[in-house]
Design an enzyme around this catalytic site. Structure first.
Site, PDB file in Angstrom:
ATOM      1  N   LYS A  23      91.122 -88.015 -69.383  1.00 51.82           N
ATOM      2  CA  LYS A  23      92.293 -87.457 -70.084  1.00 51.82           C
ATOM      3  C   LYS A  23      91.881 -86.360 -71.060  1.00 51.82           C
ATOM      4  O   LYS A  23      92.481 -85.292 -71.098  1.00 51.82           O
ATOM      5  CB  LYS A  23      93.045 -88.566 -70.852  1.00 51.82           C
ATOM      6  CG  LYS A  23      93.527 -89.707 -69.981  1.00 51.82           C
ATOM      7  CD  LYS A  23      94.234 -90.779 -70.778  1.00 51.82           C
ATOM      8  CE  LYS A  23      93.346 -91.518 -71.761  1.00 51.82           C
ATOM      9  NZ  LYS A  23      92.252 -92.303 -71.183  1.00 51.82           N
ATOM     10  N   ARG A 101     100.703 -95.967 -75.255  1.00 53.33           N
ATOM     11  CA  ARG A 101      99.971 -96.868 -74.357  1.00 53.33           C
ATOM     12  C   ARG A 101     100.386 -98.321 -74.483  1.00 53.33           C
ATOM     13  O   ARG A 101      99.656 -99.201 -74.014  1.00 53.33           O
ATOM     14  CB  ARG A 101      98.461 -96.698 -74.462  1.00 53.33           C
ATOM     15  CG  ARG A 101      97.838 -96.882 -75.765  1.00 53.33           C
ATOM     16  CD  ARG A 101      96.736 -95.903 -75.839  1.00 53.33           C
ATOM     17  NE  ARG A 101      95.403 -96.349 -75.742  1.00 53.33           N
ATOM     18  CZ  ARG A 101      94.384 -95.485 -75.642  1.00 53.33           C
ATOM     19  NH1 ARG A 101      94.591 -94.203 -75.541  1.00 53.33           N
ATOM     20  NH2 ARG A 101      93.170 -95.904 -75.615  1.00 53.33           N
ATOM     21  N   ARG A 140      78.851 -90.977 -71.386  1.00 56.54           N
ATOM     22  CA  ARG A 140      79.499 -89.928 -72.208  1.00 56.54           C
ATOM     23  C   ARG A 140      78.723 -89.700 -73.507  1.00 56.54           C
ATOM     24  O   ARG A 140      78.252 -90.618 -74.137  1.00 56.54           O
ATOM     25  CB  ARG A 140      80.928 -90.344 -72.548  1.00 56.54           C
ATOM     26  CG  ARG A 140      81.576 -89.407 -73.561  1.00 56.54           C
ATOM     27  CD  ARG A 140      83.042 -89.586 -73.688  1.00 56.54           C
ATOM     28  NE  ARG A 140      83.436 -90.956 -73.917  1.00 56.54           N
ATOM     29  CZ  ARG A 140      84.699 -91.388 -73.821  1.00 56.54           C
ATOM     30  NH1 ARG A 140      85.655 -90.550 -73.495  1.00 56.54           N
ATOM     31  NH2 ARG A 140      84.981 -92.644 -74.050  1.00 56.54           N
ATOM     32  N   ARG A 173      79.797 -92.718 -78.457  1.00 57.94           N
ATOM     33  CA  ARG A 173      80.871 -93.358 -79.214  1.00 57.94           C
ATOM     34  C   ARG A 173      80.593 -94.848 -79.368  1.00 57.94           C
ATOM     35  O   ARG A 173      80.101 -95.477 -78.437  1.00 57.94           O
ATOM     36  CB  ARG A 173      82.217 -93.157 -78.475  1.00 57.94           C
ATOM     37  CG  ARG A 173      82.990 -91.972 -78.961  1.00 57.94           C
ATOM     38  CD  ARG A 173      84.178 -91.601 -78.122  1.00 57.94           C
ATOM     39  NE  ARG A 173      85.102 -92.679 -77.776  1.00 57.94           N
ATOM     40  CZ  ARG A 173      86.249 -92.490 -77.136  1.00 57.94           C
ATOM     41  NH1 ARG A 173      86.609 -91.254 -76.791  1.00 57.94           N
ATOM     42  NH2 ARG A 173      87.035 -93.492 -76.832  1.00 57.94           N
ATOM     43  N   ARG A 184      88.437-102.642 -73.714  1.00 56.77           N
ATOM     44  CA  ARG A 184      89.353-101.499 -73.508  1.00 56.77           C
ATOM     45  C   ARG A 184      89.952-101.527 -72.100  1.00 56.77           C
ATOM     46  O   ARG A 184      91.137-101.277 -71.920  1.00 56.77           O
ATOM     47  CB  ARG A 184      88.590-100.182 -73.728  1.00 56.77           C
ATOM     48  CG  ARG A 184      88.274 -99.929 -75.187  1.00 56.77           C
ATOM     49  CD  ARG A 184      87.162 -98.927 -75.344  1.00 56.77           C
ATOM     50  NE  ARG A 184      87.489 -97.598 -74.878  1.00 56.77           N
ATOM     51  CZ  ARG A 184      86.573 -96.684 -74.542  1.00 56.77           C
ATOM     52  NH1 ARG A 184      85.280 -96.974 -74.604  1.00 56.77           N
ATOM     53  NH2 ARG A 184      86.954 -95.500 -74.142  1.00 56.77           N
TER      54      ARG A 184
END
Ligand code: AP5
Length: 234
Positions: A23, A101, A140, A173, A184
């Protein structure tokens, strides 16, 4: 690719997808392509973490939920959105990344937009095979200074650990650790996925296969937007 969407018009979009679906990556590309102003609730929470003195008590408390991979309470998220409701009138439009969400958030957005006499043009759902998500998230790396997003395999920086754009340090992160990722993904499946039906019923859902190169996914998205909103109105 078909005729590019009318960039002179105002696009009002929301982006949906699992953690790691891309996203944020697509929001950057779509902003350049369409001029709609991005608003990422995750980025607002991370900015509050980095500037705790400027963040209010609620945003500071949100950090605990976020670090565990849990959703931040709806009341905090909705206050944040209402505080930024002027963004909904941005001349170039807006692109909501990571909001809504939960169903209560989606209903609150419906009410807020109705009160402001605005309408979403589309909710873009980035659909990725679940088995690809873990590798995207654990690999990431994010620039601590400018928030540019990299991936150790898919999009490595030129110098290991250093941002190509600003020279800042690349970090992982806190919620990209396996334990928080599992929380998550579970929250996404149980709480966020029902939004697909909510927006399908409103004929707003545009599903995009979000595998392959980011530029290919962008092209697919722009094509789908043209088909979904052929008679573009300002
Ligand atoms: P948020 O920041 O919104 O995180 P998320 O939804 O978990 O999504 P991510 O940012 O992890 O992934 P992404 O889809 O943006 O993927 P990206 O482009 O980076 O939210 C974080 C937390 O904040 C939540 O867990 C919650 O606690 C809280 N929160 C936020 N909003 C909330 C709300 N509304 N309500 C309640 N709580 C809320 O890509 C991922 C990686 O893949 C990158 O390394 C990238 O380089 C790579 N990649 C991207 N595209 C491709 C591709 N096509 N091929 C290969 N690799 C790719």
């Amino acid at each position: 690719m078909q005729t590019p969407p009318d960039v002179g018009r105002t696009w009002r979009l929301a982006l949906l997808g699992a953690p790691g679906a891309g996203k944020g990556t697509q929001a950057q590309l779509l902003t350049s392509a369409l001029g709609a102003c991005p608003l990422s609730t995750g980025d607002v929470f991370r900015a509050a973490r980095d500037n705790p003195k400027r963040a209010g008590a609620a945003l500071a408390a949100a950090q605990t939920f976020m670090a565990r991979g849990e959703l931040v309470p709806d009341s905090v998220v909705l206050d944040l959105i209402r505080e930024r409701s002027r963004c909904l009138h941005c001349k170039g439009g807006f692109m909501l990344d990571g909001f809504p969400r939960t169903l209560p958030q989606a209903r609150a957005l419906d009410a807020l937009l109705a009160a402001e006499k605005l309408r979403l043009d589309a909710v873009i759902y980035f659909d990725v095979a679940p088995e690809l998500l873990l590798a995207r998230l654990t690999g990431r790396r994010v620039c601590a200074r400018c928030q540019a997003v990299f991936h150790i395999q898919n999009r490595p920086s030129r110098i290991d650990g250093v941002c190509d754009q600003c020279g800042g340090a690349l970090e992982q992160r806190a919620d990209d650790q396996p334990k928080a990722i599992a929380v998550r993904l579970d929250a996404y499946r149980k709480i966020t996925m029902p939004l697909l039906e909510h927006y399908r019923r409103q004929d707003l859902l545009v599903a995009i296969r979000a595998e392959g190169e980011p530029a290919e996914i962008l092209a697919r998205t722009l094509d789908a937007l043209v088909l979904h909103t052929p008679a573009a109105s300002g």
